[in-house]
Enzyme design. Sequence first.
Site, PDB file in Angstrom:
ATOM      1  N   SER A  88      10.967  -2.479  -9.911  1.00 38.23           N
ATOM      2  CA  SER A  88      11.257  -3.881  -9.692  1.00 38.23           C
ATOM      3  C   SER A  88      10.499  -4.508 -10.546  1.00 38.23           C
ATOM      4  O   SER A  88       9.387  -4.163 -11.220  1.00 38.23           O
ATOM      5  CB  SER A  88      11.054  -4.308  -8.340  1.00 38.23           C
ATOM      6  OG  SER A  88      11.044  -5.638  -8.092  1.00 38.23           O
ATOM      7  N   TYR A 107       6.272  -5.705  -0.505  1.00 43.22           N
ATOM      8  CA  TYR A 107       7.144  -5.405  -1.494  1.00 43.22           C
ATOM      9  C   TYR A 107       6.622  -5.134  -2.815  1.00 43.22           C
ATOM     10  O   TYR A 107       6.879  -4.198  -3.729  1.00 43.22           O
ATOM     11  CB  TYR A 107       8.583  -6.218  -1.560  1.00 43.22           C
ATOM     12  CG  TYR A 107       9.664  -5.938  -2.509  1.00 43.22           C
ATOM     13  CD1 TYR A 107      10.567  -5.306  -2.084  1.00 43.22           C
ATOM     14  CD2 TYR A 107       9.826  -6.432  -3.762  1.00 43.22           C
ATOM     15  CE1 TYR A 107      11.537  -4.756  -2.828  1.00 43.22           C
ATOM     16  CE2 TYR A 107      10.751  -5.970  -4.648  1.00 43.22           C
ATOM     17  CZ  TYR A 107      11.877  -5.100  -4.190  1.00 43.22           C
ATOM     18  OH  TYR A 107      12.857  -4.898  -4.860  1.00 43.22           O
TER      19      TYR A 107
END
Length: 252
Positions: free
Chosen positions: A144, A157
């Site tokens: 990510s 996250y």
Amino acid sequence: MKNLFDLSGKVAVITGGSRGIGKGIATGLAHAGADLVLVQRTENHSLKSKLEEETGVRCESIQADLSKLEEVKQVIPQALDKMGKVDILINNAGIQRRSPAVDFLEQDWDAVMQVNLKAVWMLCQQAGKHMLANGQGKIINVASLNSFQGGINIPAYASAKGAVAQLTKALANEWSSKGINVNGIVPGYVATDMNEALIADPVRSRQILERIPAGRWGSADDFAGAAIYLASEASSYVHGHLLAVDGGWLGR
């Protein structure tokens, strides 16, 4: 040159392969000739049937909740039972929890770490044992932008995706000399279910769009080419690399 990207005869296991980025990757790999095992939390045969009809590849599905350790442990054995081998593993499945750090719940932290990091590690390890025995394989972990940036209200996250990037490099260091390529794809801001909250926020959505040089949010289809490249012989000397598919975000 086309042979460099030909995946005919290869078997790819894709977690979260029936929706979002996973669906885009699965579609691309099928059109490149790969047989597929789609790992789904809720079994859905619509994509399986569609890809088999469109491309003629074999497509199987495995129902598994990656938040449950015992189900994670069964993914690769089930894939081997169904297909006889695993040439490509794509760790795409992930979950998101949003909250200011000071209020972030312990159970949300644990849930994100289990699906986004521990399941990735366990599947890499299981597939890696099989690939090491065969002397070849491709592992692609979906990281990510938050592997590099901290984000806002997503401490779990960002932590998990940062670790996925480092895990990718660590495994590449151990396995590259043994015929296994371990690399990562770094999605930018993509119009998928996971980003519904951001898309619905008029201020954040505008701020994000203004920073993307390509001038648009990404789509699931944007990831097919990167996945085919990293899964094919075209990337045979690419190891431990994190390939950004972000519309130019990181270069801004």
